[in-house]
Design an enzyme around this catalytic site. Structure first.
Site, mmCIF file in Angstrom:
data_model
loop_
_atom_site.group_PDB
_atom_site.id
_atom_site.type_symbol
_atom_site.label_atom_id
_atom_site.label_comp_id
_atom_site.label_asym_id
_atom_site.label_seq_id
_atom_site.Cartn_x
_atom_site.Cartn_y
_atom_site.Cartn_z
ATOM 1 N N ILE A 1 -4.254 -42.424 16.230
ATOM 2 C CA ILE A 1 -5.987 -43.423 16.715
ATOM 3 C C ILE A 1 -6.617 -42.355 17.881
ATOM 4 O O ILE A 1 -5.749 -40.834 18.233
ATOM 5 C CB ILE A 1 -4.492 -44.713 17.812
ATOM 6 C CG1 ILE A 1 -5.804 -45.611 18.047
ATOM 7 C CG2 ILE A 1 -4.060 -43.921 18.827
ATOM 8 C CD1 ILE A 1 -5.134 -46.705 18.744
ATOM 9 N N CYS A 2 -8.130 -42.950 18.213
ATOM 10 C CA CYS A 2 -8.058 -42.385 18.811
ATOM 11 C C CYS A 2 -8.209 -40.631 19.115
ATOM 12 O O CYS A 2 -9.482 -40.803 17.533
ATOM 13 C CB CYS A 2 -8.079 -42.117 20.381
ATOM 14 S SG CYS A 2 -8.686 -42.032 21.735
ATOM 15 N N HIS A 3 -7.824 -39.982 19.653
ATOM 16 C CA HIS A 3 -8.770 -38.283 19.318
ATOM 17 C C HIS A 3 -7.385 -37.958 17.967
ATOM 18 O O HIS A 3 -7.425 -36.431 17.542
ATOM 19 C CB HIS A 3 -8.479 -37.056 19.961
ATOM 20 C CG HIS A 3 -9.986 -37.798 21.141
ATOM 21 N ND1 HIS A 3 -10.388 -38.931 21.596
ATOM 22 C CD2 HIS A 3 -11.051 -37.220 20.939
ATOM 23 C CE1 HIS A 3 -11.608 -38.468 22.193
ATOM 24 N NE2 HIS A 3 -11.704 -38.116 22.098
ATOM 25 N N GLY A 4 -6.721 -38.437 17.884
ATOM 26 C CA GLY A 4 -5.314 -38.290 17.300
ATOM 27 C C GLY A 4 -5.928 -37.172 15.745
ATOM 28 O O GLY A 4 -5.239 -36.130 15.163
ATOM 29 N N GLN B 1 -7.892 -35.504 14.856
ATOM 30 C CA GLN B 1 -8.171 -33.892 15.032
ATOM 31 C C GLN B 1 -7.316 -32.674 15.045
ATOM 32 O O GLN B 1 -6.848 -31.557 14.563
ATOM 33 C CB GLN B 1 -8.533 -33.277 16.744
ATOM 34 C CG GLN B 1 -9.418 -34.506 17.388
ATOM 35 C CD GLN B 1 -9.904 -33.996 18.924
ATOM 36 O OE1 GLN B 1 -9.793 -34.223 19.765
ATOM 37 N NE2 GLN B 1 -11.028 -33.711 19.380
#
EC number: 3.5.1.124
Length: 166
Positions: free
Chosen positions: A99-102, A104
């Site tokens: 989720i979100c920046h995960g 990356q």
């Protein structure tokens, strides 16, 4: 099932705390791994106990993986062991939730080519450049990968991830 969460200081508080409790509520064991044992602190001040250092994790001992967002993925992705854990679990077909920046960490693991998913819009181009099709939706499920954009998507994200754990 044994579920692993990879994170570090600066995580988006709800994106780690909600899955931690929701997955336990389903009767699964949940372990948090980071650079070292102890505690990590979220962006808004919540602390979480760290059960394992990255170097102590054997990905074959875990059945699923969660990658919360916030600032943590920016530094987690720099740890070779964390990236190797992610790559192995993803390529083994184990359920992976980001989720979100995960994502990356998934980008650094090189596993997104040809996949469909989502993330925070601020890394949309990174997800696309890694070879994935980025979709603006509250949750995207592509095989073993469940992805969402931000804390507002938490309920849909965990609803779909928990289905993969059953």
């Amino acid at each position: 099932m044994k579920v692993l969460i990879l994170s570090a200081d600066g995580f988006e508080d709800l994106e780690l705390i909600y899955p931690l409790h929701r997955i336990k509520e389903e009767g699964h064991e949940v372990y948090v791994a980071s650079f070292q044992r102890g505690k990590i602190t979220g962006k808004h001040g919540y602390t979480v106990n760290v059960d394992l250092a990255f170097d102590e994790v054997d990905p074959d001992e875990f059945d699923a993986l969660v990658l919360p967002g916030g600032r943590a993925p920016e530094i987690v992705r720099l740890n070779e062991k964390a990236v190797a854990i992610t790559k192995k679990m993803f390529e083994d077909g184990k359920p992976v939730a980001s989720i979100c920046h995960g994502p990356q960490i998934l980008i650094s693991a090189g596993v997104l080519k040809g996949r469909k998913g989502t993330s925070t819009v601020t890394i949309r181009d990174d997800v696309k450049n890694a070879g994935a099709e980025w979709i603006d939706a509250e949750v995207v499920v592509d095989g073993n990968w469940v992805s969402s954009r931000h804390p507002g998507d938490l309920y849909a994200w965990m609803r779909e991830f928990v289905k993969l754990l059953r």
